[in-house]
Design an enzyme around this catalytic site. Sequence first.
Site, short mmCIF file in Angstrom:
data_model
loop_
_atom_site.label_atom_id
_atom_site.label_comp_id
_atom_site.label_asym_id
_atom_site.label_seq_id
_atom_site.Cartn_x
_atom_site.Cartn_y
_atom_site.Cartn_z
N LYS A 47 0.80 -1.21 0.00
CA LYS A 47 0.00 0.00 0.00
C LYS A 47 0.84 1.27 0.00
CE LYS A 47 -3.53 -0.22 -0.47
NZ LYS A 47 -4.62 -0.63 -1.39
N SER A 264 -3.15 -12.65 3.12
CA SER A 264 -3.54 -12.50 1.71
C SER A 264 -2.49 -13.11 0.78
CB SER A 264 -3.82 -11.03 1.37
OG SER A 264 -2.65 -10.26 1.48
C1 LIG Z 1 -2.74 -7.40 3.22
C2 LIG Z 1 -3.33 -6.90 1.97
N1 LIG Z 1 -3.43 -7.71 0.93
C3 LIG Z 1 -3.97 -7.30 -0.24
C4 LIG Z 1 -4.48 -6.05 -0.39
C5 LIG Z 1 -5.14 -5.67 -1.69
O1 LIG Z 1 -4.52 -4.68 -2.41
P1 LIG Z 1 -5.35 -3.67 -3.28
O2 LIG Z 1 -5.99 -2.69 -2.36
O3 LIG Z 1 -4.35 -3.03 -4.18
O4 LIG Z 1 -6.40 -4.44 -4.03
C6 LIG Z 1 -4.41 -5.17 0.67
C7 LIG Z 1 -4.98 -3.84 0.55
O5 LIG Z 1 -5.27 -3.14 1.50
C8 LIG Z 1 -3.82 -5.60 1.89
O6 LIG Z 1 -3.75 -4.79 2.96
#
Ligand SMILES: Cc1ncc(COP(=O)(O)O)c(C=O)c1O
Length: 306
Positions: A47, A264
Amino acid sequence: MAALVNPGITKLVGNTPLLRVRLFEREFPRLEVYAKAEWFNPGGSVKDRAALAMIEDGERRGALTKDRTIIDSTSGNTGIAYALMGAAKGYRVKLVMPGNVSAERKALVMAYGAEIVYSDAGEGSDGAIRMVRDLVAGDPDAYFYPDQYSNPANPRAHYEGTAVEILEQTDKRITHFVAGLGTTGTFVGTSRRLKEHDASIKTIAIEPDDSFHGLEGLKHLPTAIVPRIWDPSLADEVWGCPTEPAYALARTVARAEGLLVGHSSGAVLWAVRKLATAIHEGVVVTVFPDSGDRYISTGLYGARPR
Ligand SMILES: Cc1ncc(COP(=O)(O)O)c(C=O)c1O
């Protein structure tokens, strides 16, 4: 300035390493898997890219001035990124977060001097979005509201950064791109550039398989406020990932390869394995958005891998 001195922390955003992931190598020897190690960003997550791009876009447009407070809703990582960039550039930062985000995230944001306003944990990230909209509507001149779900500078950071880096780092050999959906900025910006470069590159987007899930940072789009920046035409596939297998893979990759990644990243590994069973060979690139040390208090690593 001496050539070896970096002019500032914001200049360290991006250009993250592309790591070879060997977890599925024995099962799929003709598949190469790589992951962008996004915890190498100064704020510890992907981010940083979007936050810096939106803040600098606001500065260029004159929408962000020193008398305004940066405000947004965030499940955590964007908040840490805003808090870091705000501290580095001299802006006040106010963040609306669901009450149940991890203790490490709250502590980090406060360490950078940002203010937190808590929204109802039961309403998740959508509750935080509604609350920030109300706060801004109540005093519009006091705030700069980047609105990461609607701001084109969010995917543009990945269009101009992440995707270009991936093409360079794979020597343009990438055949498949896999990424999770939060604001959708990472997936949309990266996929747009990759497909412009070579329309045959396949893109797979990952969301939680249910509205009640434990994949912090990801959004279940069928039941959520759909981000304005989401462009479904860029996804060849959208797969729903179950929570437990994602956790199990995050634990496994920590022990098997020394890669301590967050929930994630486990979700995208689940998808890479599913993809591998279909294609058997190719050059797959994914994104590991953050590190597992952000989730120690959630018990992610408390159980042994099955
Ligand atoms: C841990 C984590 N994984 C994935 C994402 C997803 O990214 P994006 O917001 O670019 O879709 C985020 C976004 O906040 C995140 O904090």
